[in-house]
Enzyme design. Structure first.
Site, PDB file in Angstrom:
ATOM      1  N   SER A 157       0.812  -1.225   0.000  1.00 36.60           N
ATOM      2  CA  SER A 157       0.000   0.000   0.000  1.00 36.60           C
ATOM      3  C   SER A 157       0.841   1.269   0.000  1.00 36.60           C
ATOM      4  O   SER A 157       0.378   2.320  -0.440  1.00 36.60           O
ATOM      5  CB  SER A 157      -0.948   0.004   1.210  1.00 36.60           C
ATOM      6  OG  SER A 157      -0.226  -0.028   2.425  1.00 36.60           O
ATOM      7  N   ASN A 183       7.240  -8.456   1.203  1.00 38.14           N
ATOM      8  CA  ASN A 183       7.691  -7.143   1.632  1.00 38.14           C
ATOM      9  C   ASN A 183       7.108  -6.716   2.979  1.00 38.14           C
ATOM     10  O   ASN A 183       7.684  -5.881   3.668  1.00 38.14           O
ATOM     11  CB  ASN A 183       7.314  -6.107   0.559  1.00 38.14           C
ATOM     12  CG  ASN A 183       7.484  -4.685   1.048  1.00 38.14           C
ATOM     13  OD1 ASN A 183       8.605  -4.179   1.163  1.00 38.14           O
ATOM     14  ND2 ASN A 183       6.377  -4.011   1.348  1.00 38.14           N
ATOM     15  N   SER A 232      17.023  -6.795   5.413  1.00 37.53           N
ATOM     16  CA  SER A 232      17.483  -5.472   5.821  1.00 37.53           C
ATOM     17  C   SER A 232      18.935  -5.557   6.243  1.00 37.53           C
ATOM     18  O   SER A 232      19.427  -6.622   6.642  1.00 37.53           O
ATOM     19  CB  SER A 232      16.644  -4.952   6.993  1.00 37.53           C
ATOM     20  OG  SER A 232      17.233  -3.806   7.581  1.00 37.53           O
ATOM     21  N   TYR A 238      13.487  -6.869  15.211  1.00 46.63           N
ATOM     22  CA  TYR A 238      13.544  -6.611  13.764  1.00 46.63           C
ATOM     23  C   TYR A 238      14.757  -7.296  13.135  1.00 46.63           C
ATOM     24  O   TYR A 238      14.655  -7.932  12.070  1.00 46.63           O
ATOM     25  CB  TYR A 238      13.590  -5.104  13.538  1.00 46.63           C
ATOM     26  CG  TYR A 238      13.474  -4.670  12.098  1.00 46.63           C
ATOM     27  CD1 TYR A 238      12.243  -4.664  11.449  1.00 46.63           C
ATOM     28  CD2 TYR A 238      14.589  -4.237  11.384  1.00 46.63           C
ATOM     29  CE1 TYR A 238      12.130  -4.252  10.129  1.00 46.63           C
ATOM     30  CE2 TYR A 238      14.494  -3.820  10.069  1.00 46.63           C
ATOM     31  CZ  TYR A 238      13.260  -3.828   9.443  1.00 46.63           C
ATOM     32  OH  TYR A 238      13.142  -3.418   8.137  1.00 46.63           O
ATOM     33  N   ALA A 275      16.348  -9.908  14.259  1.00 46.08           N
ATOM     34  CA  ALA A 275      16.129 -11.358  14.279  1.00 46.08           C
ATOM     35  C   ALA A 275      15.220 -11.790  13.137  1.00 46.08           C
ATOM     36  O   ALA A 275      15.470 -12.804  12.472  1.00 46.08           O
ATOM     37  CB  ALA A 275      15.524 -11.771  15.624  1.00 46.08           C
ATOM     38  N   ALA A 276      14.155 -11.028  12.901  1.00 44.78           N
ATOM     39  CA  ALA A 276      13.221 -11.362  11.814  1.00 44.78           C
ATOM     40  C   ALA A 276      13.911 -11.289  10.457  1.00 44.78           C
ATOM     41  O   ALA A 276      13.768 -12.188   9.611  1.00 44.78           O
ATOM     42  CB  ALA A 276      12.022 -10.422  11.853  1.00 44.78           C
ATOM     43  N   ILE A 288      16.272   3.737   3.839  1.00 43.49           N
ATOM     44  CA  ILE A 288      15.470   4.109   2.675  1.00 43.49           C
ATOM     45  C   ILE A 288      14.420   5.127   3.119  1.00 43.49           C
ATOM     46  O   ILE A 288      13.856   5.028   4.220  1.00 43.49           O
ATOM     47  CB  ILE A 288      14.779   2.877   2.056  1.00 43.49           C
ATOM     48  CG1 ILE A 288      15.819   1.792   1.718  1.00 43.49           C
ATOM     49  CG2 ILE A 288      14.008   3.275   0.802  1.00 43.49           C
ATOM     50  CD1 ILE A 288      16.863   2.180   0.703  1.00 43.49           C
TER      51      ILE A 288
END
Length: 243
Positions: A10, A89, A141, A154, A156-157, A187
Site C-alpha cells: 500500500s 515485503n 534489511s 527486527y 532477528a526477523a 530508505i
C-alpha cells in the site's frame, strides 16, 4: 495471466515495487494490504492510470488461515491466473532496547516479517512448482546482517528471512524457481520517521539515504528472466553501509 503478489504494497517500498513490476513486466499486480485501504487504493489508482492492471487483496500475512483462504479463493476465481512473482515485503518495526521489549512487540515483528513470509510463500509456491517457474524475492534489511541496537526483534526477523531464503533456494532451484533476498539500508520511507539521520549519515559512504524506487529497480531485475541464474543470494542496497 501472469501476476505479481506484493505483500504490504500500500505504501513505501511495497508501493514502489508494485509500480515498477507493472511498468517493466506488465504483470497483473496483486496489491496486498492489511488495514490501510486508502493507501492501497492509491497504489491501485496509480497503476491503472499508467495503463497497468491490478487489484487489491486484503489479508494479514501473520494469519495463515486468512492467507490461505484469500489466495486460494482468488486462484479459484482466476483459473488462468498464475502468481509468477512473489515479493514478501510486509514488515513492521517496534524498536526498543531488549531488556524493555514486550513479548507482544517481539511476536508482532517476528510474526509479520518472518511468519508472514512463511505463510504466503507456502501457499504461492505450490503453483510455481506446478508450473516449474517462479520468482520469490524476500525483503530483508541491513539490520538482519549487522544487527542494530534497539532492534533485536527486527534484526532477528530479517536475519531469519536470509536463512530461509538460502535454504528454500536450494530446495526449488531445479524447478526453475529462484529465491533471493534484498537487504536495504536506510530508505526514505515512513519507517525512518523519528530516526535521527544525522547520527547515521556519516556512516553511509554515499552520503545520502536511498529512495524506494531504487530498491524497486533491483527487485524488478530479480523478477526478470535476466536473473535466472541468481538464486539464494542476499543483495545489498545501502549506499555502502556495512558493519
Amino acid at each position: 495471466m501472469n501476476c505479481a503478489l506484493i505483500t504490504g504494497a500500500s505504501k513505501g517500498i511495497g508501493r514502489a515495487i508494485a509500480l515498477q513490476l507493472s511498468r517493466d513486466h506488465r504483470l497483473h499486480i496483486l496489491i496486498n494490504y492489511s488495514s490501510d485501504l486508502p493507501a492501497a487504493e492509491e497504489t491501485l489508482a496509480t497503476i491503472t492510470a499508467e495503463g497497468g492492471s491490478a487489484e487489491l487483496l486484503k489479508f494479514n500475512v501473520e494469519n495463515k488461515q486468512e492467507v490461505d483462504s484469500v489466495i486460494s479463493n482468488w486462484q479459484q476465481e482466476h483459473p488462468d491466473g498464475f502468481i509468477r512473482v512473489l515479493v514478501n515485503n510486509a514488515g513492521i518495526a517496534k524498536d526498543t532496547l531488549f531488556m524493555w521489549m514486550s513479548e507482544k512487540n517481539w511476536d508482532d515483528v517476528i510474526g509479520i516479517s518472518l511468519k508472514g513470509m512463511f505463510n504466503v510463500t507456502q501457499n504461492v509456491i505450490r503453483q510455481m512448482l506446478k508450473n516449474k517457474t517462479g520468482r520469490i524475492i524476500n525483503m530483508s534489511s541491513v539490520s538482519g546482517l549487522k544487527g542494530v541496537a534497539g532492534q533485536t526483534n527486527y534484526s532477528a526477523a530479517k536475519a531469519g528471512i536470509i536463512g530461509a531464503t538460502k535454504s528454500l533456494a536450494q530446495e526449488v532451484a531445479k524447478m526453475n524457481i529462484t529465491v533471493n533476498a534484498v537487504a536495504p539500508g536506510f530508505i526514505d520511507t515512513a519507517m525512518l520517521k523519528g530516526v535521527d539521520m544525522e547520527k547515521y549519515m556519516k556512516s553511509i559512504p554515499a552520503g545520502r539515504i536511498g529512495q524506494p524506487e531504487e530498491v524497486a529497480h533491483l527487485v524488478s531485475f530479480l523478477a526478470s528472466e535476466k536473473s535466472s541464474y541468481i538464486t539464494g543470494e542476499v543483495i545489498h542496497i545501502n549506499g555502502g553501509l556495512y558493519s
